[in-house]
Design a protein around this motif. Sequence first.
Motif, PDB file in Angstrom:
ATOM      1  N   ILE A  30      42.256 116.763  -9.099  1.00 21.82           N
ATOM      2  CA  ILE A  30      41.292 117.382  -9.996  1.00 21.82           C
ATOM      3  C   ILE A  30      41.900 118.716 -10.420  1.00 21.82           C
ATOM      4  N   ILE A  31      42.410 118.735 -11.639  1.00 22.98           N
ATOM      5  CA  ILE A  31      43.116 119.900 -12.160  1.00 22.98           C
ATOM      6  C   ILE A  31      42.131 120.683 -13.027  1.00 22.98           C
ATOM      7  N   LYS A  32      41.890 121.910 -12.631  1.00 23.53           N
ATOM      8  CA  LYS A  32      40.831 122.731 -13.226  1.00 23.53           C
ATOM      9  C   LYS A  32      40.819 122.685 -14.754  1.00 23.53           C
ATOM     10  N   GLU A  33      41.985 122.778 -15.390  1.00 20.31           N
ATOM     11  CA  GLU A  33      42.045 122.868 -16.847  1.00 20.31           C
ATOM     12  C   GLU A  33      41.993 121.515 -17.562  1.00 20.31           C
ATOM     13  N   ARG A  34      41.952 120.429 -16.823  1.00 20.24           N
ATOM     14  CA  ARG A  34      41.975 119.095 -17.426  1.00 20.24           C
ATOM     15  C   ARG A  34      40.577 118.482 -17.407  1.00 20.24           C
ATOM     16  N   LYS A  35      40.262 117.722 -18.442  1.00 18.84           N
ATOM     17  CA  LYS A  35      38.935 117.083 -18.514  1.00 18.84           C
ATOM     18  C   LYS A  35      38.800 115.960 -17.493  1.00 18.84           C
ATOM     19  N   LYS A  62      42.168 119.436  -5.254  1.00 22.95           N
ATOM     20  CA  LYS A  62      41.687 120.307  -6.331  1.00 22.95           C
ATOM     21  C   LYS A  62      42.663 121.465  -6.466  1.00 22.95           C
ATOM     22  N   THR A  64      44.858 124.163  -9.732  1.00 19.08           N
ATOM     23  CA  THR A  64      44.971 124.587 -11.129  1.00 19.08           C
ATOM     24  C   THR A  64      46.261 124.028 -11.724  1.00 19.08           C
ATOM     25  N   SER A  65      46.350 124.060 -13.033  1.00 22.16           N
ATOM     26  CA  SER A  65      47.592 123.638 -13.708  1.00 22.16           C
ATOM     27  C   SER A  65      48.761 124.493 -13.246  1.00 22.16           C
TER      28      SER A  65
END
Length: 110
Positions: A30-35, A62, A64-65
Amino acid sequence: KDVDESTVFIKDFEEHFNPQGNFSASYKFIIKERKKPLIVEIVNGSLNCYYGNLDSAEVICKLTSEVMNHILSSRMSFQRAFMSGEMQVKGDFRVLRMLDQVFNFMPETE
């Protein structure tokens, strides 16, 4: 730069895939910046990466990019991202530990 958003990170996983016998696992990043989450499925040495959903992933990460980019560019291992708290993880930790073996992002000299 001209990047196909639907394949961001997927190519990196495919290029660094190092099958481990008949090891099978499923990861949801689950990448924060991805939908949508990045799903990485390994079944008997075959890799399937895509953006979508998988309810039954063995490991959910979880991050971030930026952290994902650090891992993919050999500046950090999955293990170090987890240990430093930059990646939160739920699931089977034996399967999590295999990430750094199944994907050779780090040089062998570590």
